[in-house]
Design a protein around this motif. Structure first.
Motif, PDB file in Angstrom:
ATOM      1  N   PHE A   1      42.321   7.712 -64.272  1.00  0.00           N
ATOM      2  CA  PHE A   1      42.967   8.660 -63.369  1.00  0.00           C
ATOM      3  C   PHE A   1      44.299   9.372 -63.823  1.00  0.00           C
ATOM      4  N   GLU A   2      44.385  10.294 -63.055  1.00  0.00           N
ATOM      5  CA  GLU A   2      45.758  11.211 -63.255  1.00  0.00           C
ATOM      6  C   GLU A   2      46.179  11.434 -61.765  1.00  0.00           C
ATOM      7  N   VAL A   3      47.142  11.024 -61.452  1.00  0.00           N
ATOM      8  CA  VAL A   3      47.990  11.350 -60.176  1.00  0.00           C
ATOM      9  C   VAL A   3      48.419  12.864 -60.201  1.00  0.00           C
TER      10      VAL A   3
ATOM     11  N   GLY B   1      51.547  13.671 -62.113  1.00  0.00           N
ATOM     12  CA  GLY B   1      51.744  13.920 -63.544  1.00  0.00           C
ATOM     13  C   GLY B   1      51.516  12.682 -64.480  1.00  0.00           C
ATOM     14  N   GLU B   2      51.343  11.662 -63.982  1.00  0.00           N
ATOM     15  CA  GLU B   2      51.098  10.433 -64.684  1.00  0.00           C
ATOM     16  C   GLU B   2      49.802   9.901 -64.593  1.00  0.00           C
ATOM     17  N   THR B   3      49.224   9.344 -65.645  1.00  0.00           N
ATOM     18  CA  THR B   3      47.783   8.618 -65.517  1.00  0.00           C
ATOM     19  C   THR B   3      47.970   7.123 -65.540  1.00  0.00           C
ATOM     20  N   ILE B   4      46.924   6.644 -64.952  1.00  0.00           N
ATOM     21  CA  ILE B   4      46.795   5.049 -64.702  1.00  0.00           C
ATOM     22  C   ILE B   4      45.657   4.697 -65.391  1.00  0.00           C
ATOM     23  N   ALA B   5      45.723   3.208 -65.727  1.00  0.00           N
ATOM     24  CA  ALA B   5      44.414   2.733 -66.306  1.00  0.00           C
ATOM     25  C   ALA B   5      44.134   2.816 -67.628  1.00  0.00           C
ATOM     26  N   GLU B   6      45.169   3.325 -68.378  1.00  0.00           N
ATOM     27  CA  GLU B   6      44.744   3.979 -69.856  1.00  0.00           C
ATOM     28  C   GLU B   6      44.359   2.582 -70.675  1.00  0.00           C
ATOM     29  N   ALA B   7      45.088   1.457 -70.523  1.00  0.00           N
ATOM     30  CA  ALA B   7      44.748   0.301 -71.314  1.00  0.00           C
ATOM     31  C   ALA B   7      43.218  -0.183 -70.743  1.00  0.00           C
ATOM     32  N   SER B   8      42.670   0.025 -69.789  1.00  0.00           N
ATOM     33  CA  SER B   8      41.422  -0.373 -69.254  1.00  0.00           C
ATOM     34  C   SER B   8      40.475   0.432 -69.966  1.00  0.00           C
TER      35      SER B   8
END
Length: 207
Positions: free
Chosen positions: A39-41, A66-73
């Motif tokens: 996801f990207e906010v 501008g930030e993404t989340i759940a990269e490690a997942s």
């Protein structure tokens, strides 16, 4: 993920993306959910947290535009935390399969993603350093200085003070009390959505 390389997102990933609007308090995903997307906010804020064995929330990060989340997942079958909108938010969802396929085909996109993960490790080290500062006031000073903007003095408060307290491992009462003390001693000036540092200085031991 911020400060992104121009190779991100690759065309094939962008074409597969969909947007989702969240209400404040609405969950994007929960810990243990099957990983389907990165996801990207786009707008608003999304709070990433976990609940420990005693039932207390541990704030991991508050992601903004501008930030993404759940990269490690992407490299795990399930998400490792809860993601809940702190405010009304819009996110862009990239299918996991499309992201991983793009990494195989586009080395520059993979390199940009790796650089982002490296920055996250550096940020994590800084947060660990903060938590090891015993004095609540010194911990707060450290946070203010490392979050000051390009002018070295202005700290933009993107989330809530309660989020900052959680990040610092303080109660919100302790945070308010120490902010008031710093302002009373002429070290800071508080304004709407920001804190201005009135004294120059650098935090000790910054990573």
């Amino acid at each position: 993920m911020s400060d992104r390389d121009t190779t991100w997102p690759p065309t094939e990933i962008g074409a597969a993306a969909v947007e989702r609007n969240l209400k404040a308090g609405e969950a994007l995903f929960h810990r243990g959910d099957k990983v389907a997307r990165l996801f990207e906010v786009i707008d608003g804020q999304v709070r990433l947290s976990r609940i420990d064995t005693s039932g207390h929330e541990i704030l991991l990060y508050v992601a903004g535009p501008g930030e993404t989340i759940a990269e490690a997942s992407l490299f795990s079958p399930v998400y490792h935390c809860d993601a809940v909108a702190s405010s009304a938010a819009t996110v862009r969802a990239y299918p996991k399969a499309a992201v991983l396929a793009a990494f195989d085909k586009n080395p520059k996109a993979a390199q940009a993603f790796t650089a982002t993960l490296a920055r996250q490790v550096m940020n994590l080290r800084t947060r660990i350093e903060q938590r090891n500062i015993r004095s609540a006031r010194e911990r707060l000073r450290h946070w203010l200085h490392i979050n000051a903007g390009a002018d070295g003095r202005t700290v933009v408060i993107a989330g809530t003070l309660k989020d900052i307290a959680a990040e610092l491992g303080l109660t919100h009462e302790a945070l308010y009390r120490n902010l008031a003390a710093l302002e009373r001693h002429g070290e800071i000036k508080r304004g709407p959505g920001m804190i201005v540092l009135l004294r120059a200085g650098k935090p000790q031991g910054r990573v």
